[in-house]
Design an enzyme around this catalytic site. Structure first.
Site, PDB file in Angstrom:
ATOM      1  N   HIS A   1      15.051  89.412  12.058  1.00 47.96           N
ATOM      2  CA  HIS A   1      14.265  88.419  12.805  1.00 47.96           C
ATOM      3  C   HIS A   1      14.887  87.039  12.709  1.00 47.96           C
ATOM      4  O   HIS A   1      15.709  86.785  11.840  1.00 47.96           O
ATOM      5  CB  HIS A   1      12.798  88.362  12.314  1.00 47.96           C
ATOM      6  CG  HIS A   1      12.627  87.951  10.883  1.00 47.96           C
ATOM      7  ND1 HIS A   1      12.532  88.861   9.853  1.00 47.96           N
ATOM      8  CD2 HIS A   1      12.522  86.729  10.296  1.00 47.96           C
ATOM      9  CE1 HIS A   1      12.375  88.216   8.699  1.00 47.96           C
ATOM     10  NE2 HIS A   1      12.372  86.906   8.942  1.00 47.96           N
TER      11      HIS A   1
ATOM     12  N   HIS B   1      15.044  80.162   9.515  1.00 53.46           N
ATOM     13  CA  HIS B   1      16.023  81.049   8.871  1.00 53.46           C
ATOM     14  C   HIS B   1      16.327  82.256   9.744  1.00 53.46           C
ATOM     15  O   HIS B   1      15.624  82.532  10.722  1.00 53.46           O
ATOM     16  CB  HIS B   1      15.557  81.482   7.471  1.00 53.46           C
ATOM     17  CG  HIS B   1      14.369  82.402   7.420  1.00 53.46           C
ATOM     18  ND1 HIS B   1      13.084  81.968   7.194  1.00 53.46           N
ATOM     19  CD2 HIS B   1      14.277  83.758   7.547  1.00 53.46           C
ATOM     20  CE1 HIS B   1      12.264  83.010   7.182  1.00 53.46           C
ATOM     21  NE2 HIS B   1      12.950  84.103   7.399  1.00 53.46           N
TER      22      HIS B   1
ATOM     23  N   GLU C   1      17.983  85.048   4.947  1.00 57.88           N
ATOM     24  CA  GLU C   1      17.201  86.024   4.191  1.00 57.88           C
ATOM     25  C   GLU C   1      17.890  87.371   4.330  1.00 57.88           C
ATOM     26  O   GLU C   1      18.346  87.736   5.418  1.00 57.88           O
ATOM     27  CB  GLU C   1      15.773  86.102   4.774  1.00 57.88           C
ATOM     28  CG  GLU C   1      14.873  87.085   4.039  1.00 57.88           C
ATOM     29  CD  GLU C   1      13.457  87.162   4.623  1.00 57.88           C
ATOM     30  OE1 GLU C   1      13.250  86.681   5.763  1.00 57.88           O
ATOM     31  OE2 GLU C   1      12.562  87.706   3.955  1.00 57.88           O
TER      32      GLU C   1
END
Lengths: 134, 134
Positions: free
Chosen positions: B7, B79, B130
């Site tokens: 994502h 992010h 991440e």
């Protein structure tokens, strides 16, 4: 209306170092640099299984990403590109919703040889959005 | 090493307005808001054919995205999350390459119920990354 995420563009101050970070540190498949003089950028494509990251470095005078790198000298995420089936229909819908299309409102041929438009980040929660007709 | 882009996370100052922008202006499929108190965020998922956008809004005191919204009050891209097969192997490779893993270096259970780690944006061209084990 929007379809696939075509790419995430990241503006980078040092293209070779950025390509090395994605290739060696993150272990991704990274293309050779590709000069796009008509778009004022040199691009390295990071190929992921479901989408791409594009590492963009300014090329020539008046690069569209130069002001971003002046504000963010370490680099950072520059825009998201979503695919659309019909860019003129998308543009007209967006304008009817009150969103601002950058430039003269007419699609240009983008770095992938397809029609693109950019949308004002202030209308999209601080995110510069590119639409590409596929 | 890195696999799919799981994502793109966008921090938003007004979750309802951001969800409406993606649903009505951009015509995307948007989930109801989902509170994640353990992670200090409320999330709206924008489902695209190949990946997701996550709209993140602070929840409770000490939300990890509150400082970003203080610096970027209009919101913006926060992010990127890449999938990995083995997060401990990924962490060890990254540390060997000199990259900084945030926190105590041990994976935490992320908002999707899977182990995650965050990497220092200064080591990744201004992008907070991440990693999620899938």
């Amino acid at each position: 209306m929007i379809g696939r995420l075509n790419h995430v563009a990241i503006a980078v101050p040092d293209l070779e170092a950025a390509a090395k970070t994605y290739r060696e540190t993150l272990g991704a498949k990274v293309s050779p640099p590709q000069a796009e003089p008509a778009h004022g950028v040199t691009v390295v494509f990071v190929e992921l299984p479901n989408t791409k990251i594009e590492l963009l470095h300014p090329l020539g005078a008046n690069s569209p990403i130069a002001p971003f790198l002046e504000r963010n000298p370490s680099g950072g995420m520059h825009h998201l590109c979503f695919e659309v089936d019909d860019i003129l229909a998308a543009r007209d819908r967006l304008k009817a919703e009150g969103a601002r299309v950058l430039g003269d409102g007419n699609p240009k041929i983008g770095a992938h040889g397809k029609p693109v438009l950019f949308l004002h980040p202030k209308d999209f929660i601080g995110t510069l959005i590119e639409l590409e007709q596929v």
